[in-house]
Design an enzyme around this catalytic site. Structure first.
Site, PDB file in Angstrom:
ATOM      1  N   LYS A  54     -15.810  -1.476   4.026  1.00 17.24           N
ATOM      2  CA  LYS A  54     -15.217  -1.830   2.730  1.00 17.24           C
ATOM      3  C   LYS A  54     -16.371  -2.321   1.864  1.00 17.24           C
ATOM      4  CE  LYS A  54     -10.659  -3.440   4.345  1.00 17.24           C
ATOM      5  NZ  LYS A  54      -9.973  -4.630   4.945  1.00 17.24           N
ATOM      6  N   GLU A  75       0.821  -1.211   0.000  1.00 17.22           N
ATOM      7  CA  GLU A  75       0.000   0.000   0.000  1.00 17.22           C
ATOM      8  C   GLU A  75       0.856   1.264   0.000  1.00 17.22           C
ATOM      9  OE1 GLU A  75      -2.972  -0.212   3.078  1.00 17.22           O
ATOM     10  OE2 GLU A  75      -3.922  -1.952   2.155  1.00 17.22           O
TER      11      GLU A  75
HETATM   12  P1  PGA Z   1      -6.728  -6.070   2.703  1.00 16.98           P
HETATM   13  O1  PGA Z   1      -6.262  -5.337   4.033  1.00 16.98           O
HETATM   14  O2  PGA Z   1      -7.314  -5.102   1.784  1.00 16.98           O
HETATM   15  O3  PGA Z   1      -5.480  -6.723   2.196  1.00 16.98           O
HETATM   16  O4  PGA Z   1      -7.709  -7.125   3.147  1.00 16.98           O
HETATM   17  C1  PGA Z   1      -6.687  -4.075   4.436  1.00 16.98           C
HETATM   18  C2  PGA Z   1      -7.025  -4.048   5.910  1.00 16.98           C
HETATM   19  O5  PGA Z   1      -6.843  -5.052   6.617  1.00 16.98           O
HETATM   20  O6  PGA Z   1      -7.521  -3.037   6.411  1.00 16.98           O
HETATM   21 ZN    ZN Z   2      -7.731  -4.352   8.558  1.00 16.20          ZN
END
Ligand code: PGA
Ligand code: ZN
Length: 438
Positions: A338, A206
């Site tokens: 998400k 990231e």
């Molecule tokens: P991921 O991690 O998008 O790889 O699942 C992001 C998070 O755990 O916040």
């Molecule tokens: Zn997370």
């Protein structure tokens, strides 16, 4: 009524070079809405799953089956519907796949379509997406408080360290723009420190610095030094935020920190994190215990919930029912949102509302596999009162989301920054209330 005229999916590629799903929704008036599905690496077991083809091609990651879901059954169910009825469109998708993990259609197919419908409705109304979201939900738009990664670890850095995200938040900034400026100073100060120690080795998934550390706590100490080197006093304008992502190294109350070759049970894990909370100015912590460690998460929240924001990510997977159950049990006091964990916009907004209705925090979040899609910058702003987690401060799939917020700032004004409000019930909020009163 503005009818959806056509829905078409194409294969595009994410920030890890993996195939993903882009959807175009075209309306009868010719307006286009477009969105791309992101992809996680440290995924919760109860989140919507991406449909991938398996086999030898593209390491099994190809998404032809998900494209077929969109171009076939999803398009057939949505063409002719009113684009302004987001909930109706999302329920039509759900009616095609009632499996809890959306593994029939694929979460990658549903999320890209659902978001593309939202984009088309906003464009058709002649509104920027954030404004459309605010108007259709009745929320007051605010620019979110960012969480920004300085060191990436866990599943995003070959498990070089166990803890996944070492981040900063700048609740004491006067504007979103100032958050960016202070973050840039801290980010490059951290890079200078790594370089001077001979530990600079590029960046993680990231965009945070690669975590070349001998212990998890060394990352925390280096983060403190970086904040100071940037001319800030840790715990004043700038605070620390951690995503432990504990499901990646623990389950059933057993945890193993590989870097330190250390085994712990839940109680010992809580003790260790408690000591970190005492030692470092940490205002927010995500997934402190594994997604199946309910007793541990309840105990952690009982002990520290009145001083720190405790976010459920893998623990709650953007699921409104899980949020309500956690509220009843006293586990966590905030939820990560998400959209691809839920699979549709409507379910994500339901989860956001379930959280906020009980005074919980809500943090709209990217995934580790991202693209040029900026939907989450608009969702975080349009839903208001929120926070935004995007990853670090390099790489365009991250920066495009911060930069989009700066464009929205021009429309909304700098005063629309939510500031430290989401951390009001943490030690930082209490301290700063006192400071203002004094
Ligand atoms: P991921 O991690 O998008 O790889 O699942 C992001 C998070 O755990 O916040
Ligand atoms: Zn997370």
């Amino acid at each position: 009524m503005t009818a959806i005229n056509s829905i078409k999916a194409r294969r595009v590629w994410d920030s890890r070079g993996k195939p993903t799903v882009e959807v175009d929704v075209t309306l009868e008036n010719g307006i286009l809405g477009r969105a791309i599905a992101p992809a996680g690496a440290s995924r919760g077991t109860r989140e919507a799953v991406d449909l991938r083809d398996g086999g030898k091609t593209l390491r099994g990651q190809n998404v032809q089956s998900a494209l077929n879901s969109v171009n076939g059954p999803i398009a057939a169910a949505l063409v002719g519907r009113d684009v302004n009825d987001q909930s109706g469109a999302d329920h039509a998708i759900l009616a095609l796949d009632s499996s809890p993990l959306k593994d029939k259609l694929g979460g990658n197919a549903t999320v890209a379509t659902s978001l593309a419908v939202l984009h088309a409705a906003a464009a058709s109304a002649g509104r920027p997406l954030w404004q459309h979201v605010a108007e259709t939900t009745g929320c007051t738009p605010t620019l979110p408080l960012p969480e920004i990664q300085i060191f990436g670890g866990g599943a995003h850095a070959g498990r070089r360290v166990d803890i996944q995200d070492f981040m900063i938040m700048v609740p004491g900034a006067a504007s979103f723009d100032e958050v960016m400026e202070i973050t840039s100073e801290v980010y490059f100060a951290a890079g200078d420190i790594m370089k001077s120690k001979g530990k600079l080795a590029g960046v993680a998934d990231e965009g945070g610095w690669w975590p070349n550390f001998d212990s998890n706590e060394e990352a925390l100490e280096t983060l403190m030094q970086a904040i100071e080197k940037a001319g800030e006093i840790p715990g004043e304008r700038v605070v620390i935020s951690l995503d432990i992502a504990a499901s990646e190294f623990g389950s059933d109350g057993r945890y193993r920190l590989a870097l330190e070759d250390r085994q712990m049970d839940s109680a010992e894990m809580i003790e260790m994190l408690g000591r970190w909370l005492e030692t470092y100015p940490i205002a927010s912590i995500e997934d402190p215990l594994a997604e199946n460690d309910i007793d541990g998460t309840v105990e952690f929240t009982r002990r520290f919930g009145d001083q720190v924001q405790i976010i459920g990510d893998d623990y709650l997977v953007t699921n409104a029912d899980l949020v309500r159950a956690a509220q009843d049990q006293g586990a966590c006091n905030a939820v990560l949102i998400k959209v691809n964990q839920a699979g549709t916009v409507s379910e994500s907004i339901d989860t956001f509302r379930a959280a906020r209705s009980k005074g919980w925090g809500a943090i709209v979040s990217a995934r580790s596999g991202e693209t040029e899609d900026t939907s989450i910058s608009h969702l975080a702003t349009g839903l208001g009162g929120g926070q935004l987690k995007v990853g670090s401060f390099t790489r365009s799939e991250r920066m495009i989301k911060w930069n989009e917020c700066l464009r929205i700032q021009d429309a909304l004004g700098r005063a629309a920054f939510v500031g430290g409000e989401p951390l009001a019930s943490t030690w930082w909020g209490k301290k700063n209330q006192k400071d203002t009163a004094a």
